[in-house]
Design an enzyme around this catalytic site. Structure first.
Site, PDB file in Angstrom:
ATOM      1  N   SER A   1     -39.210   9.479  16.323  1.00  0.00           N
ATOM      2  CA  SER A   1     -37.774   9.166  16.408  1.00  0.00           C
ATOM      3  C   SER A   1     -36.997  10.228  15.656  1.00  0.00           C
ATOM      4  O   SER A   1     -37.496  10.793  14.658  1.00  0.00           O
ATOM      5  CB  SER A   1     -37.500   7.802  15.769  1.00  0.00           C
ATOM      6  OG  SER A   1     -36.103   7.590  15.667  1.00  0.00           O
TER       7      SER A   1
ATOM      8  N   TYR B   1     -38.371   2.151   8.770  1.00  0.00           N
ATOM      9  CA  TYR B   1     -38.639   2.650  10.127  1.00  0.00           C
ATOM     10  C   TYR B   1     -38.649   4.185  10.138  1.00  0.00           C
ATOM     11  O   TYR B   1     -39.538   4.811  10.722  1.00  0.00           O
ATOM     12  CB  TYR B   1     -37.568   2.102  11.070  1.00  0.00           C
ATOM     13  CG  TYR B   1     -37.590   2.674  12.465  1.00  0.00           C
ATOM     14  CD1 TYR B   1     -38.466   2.182  13.423  1.00  0.00           C
ATOM     15  CD2 TYR B   1     -36.713   3.701  12.833  1.00  0.00           C
ATOM     16  CE1 TYR B   1     -38.467   2.700  14.709  1.00  0.00           C
ATOM     17  CE2 TYR B   1     -36.714   4.221  14.117  1.00  0.00           C
ATOM     18  CZ  TYR B   1     -37.595   3.716  15.050  1.00  0.00           C
ATOM     19  OH  TYR B   1     -37.604   4.231  16.324  1.00  0.00           O
TER      20      TYR B   1
END
Ligand code: NAP
Length: 248
Positions: free
Chosen positions: A143, A157
């Site tokens: 990501s 995350y």
């Protein structure tokens, strides 16, 4: 012989788009998911409509026995593993680190890091020429958060995705001479259901408008890069972290 790819988290979002596009490009597809069998069946229908063979392979990527059963089931169905997409991943509701409890942190790292490492290990054990395999390509779904850090939202995350970047770099060096390429895509704000699970269904649309390209991305746009990295068209690309983030 038809090439075969296993995609984790393929019932929805980026995984589903990758399954459909891979099938359209001639791949057979193993569709892993955690719970949502109805959505996984819909992905299988899309794969078949695109001309590919589909096999449902349920299982929690954070559970070692499930991961091994998933890979064994895939080999039983297709007899070969040419591509693996390490896509399953989760977020949790946005908050600063100071507010996060240990159970949340453990779950994020169990699924996004431990699960991804376990799955990559099983892929290498079946693809590597050193293990009797015929080589292949692994694509890890990281990501843009890995380089942005996601302050006040989910630094957990973001850190889990930074681990995916490091896995990509290290593993690509380990297995390059064993016929296996390992790359990562780093999506930005992509319009999928993951944002609702983080408590903000409109997150991609709202923040996407502030990116250089002025909009959120689509799962299909990420799938294009993933399927390219799986294919021989990217035969000299390994250890790469490719941003698909609209300039974010
Ligand atoms: P999504 O729409 O929420 O879909 C998540 C998928 O992962 C579903 O198929 C889900 O299965 C599966 N999954 C969740 N936990 C699992 C587990 N423990 N074991 C096996 N499968 C599991 O997510 P997405 O947006 O497509 O995200 C896919 C990947 O892209 C993730 O790694 C995510 O971090 C990354 N990413 C997304 C964005 C974005 O903006 N969307 C940006 C950057 C990176 P069920 O349907 O059974 O629940």
């Amino acid at each position: 012989m038809t090439q075969a790819v296993l995609i984790t988290g393929a019932s929805r979002g980026i995984g589903r788009a990758t399954a459909r596009l891979a099938a359209a490009r001639g791949w057979s597809v193993g569709i892993n998911y955690a719970n949502n069998e109805a959505a996984a069946r819909e992905t299988a229908a899309l794969v078949e409509r695109a001309g590919g063979r589909a096999q449902l392979l349920p299982g929690d990527v954070a559970d070692e026995a499930s991961v091994i059963a998933m890979f064994d089931g895939f080999m039983h169905a297709f007899g070969r593993l040419d591509g693996f997409v390490n896509n399953a991943g989760i977020v949790a509701p946005g908050m600063p680190l100071a507010a996060m409890d240990a159970a949340r942190l453990k779950r994020i790292f169990d699924i996004n890091v431990f699960g991804a490492y376990l799955c990559a290990r099983e892929a290498v054990r079946r693809m590597s020429t050193q293990h009797g395999g015929a080589g292949g390509a692994i694509v890890n779904v990281s990501s843009a958060a890995a380089r942005l850090g996601s302050p006040n939202e989910y630094v957990d995350y973001a850190g889990s995705k930074a681990a995916i970047d490091t896995l990509t770099i290290g593993l690509s060096k380990e297995v390059g001479a064993q016929g296996v390429r390992v790359n990562a895509v780093r999506p930005g704000l992509i319009d999928t259901e993951i944002h609702a699970s983080g408590g903000r269904p409109d997150r991609a649309a709202v923040l996407g408008a502030q990116t250089p390209l002025g909009r959120a991305g689509t799962a299909d746009e990420v799938a294009e890069t993933i399927v390219w990295l799986l294919s021989d068209a990217s035969s000299y690309v390994t250890g790469a972290l490719i941003d698909v983030a609209g300039g974010r």
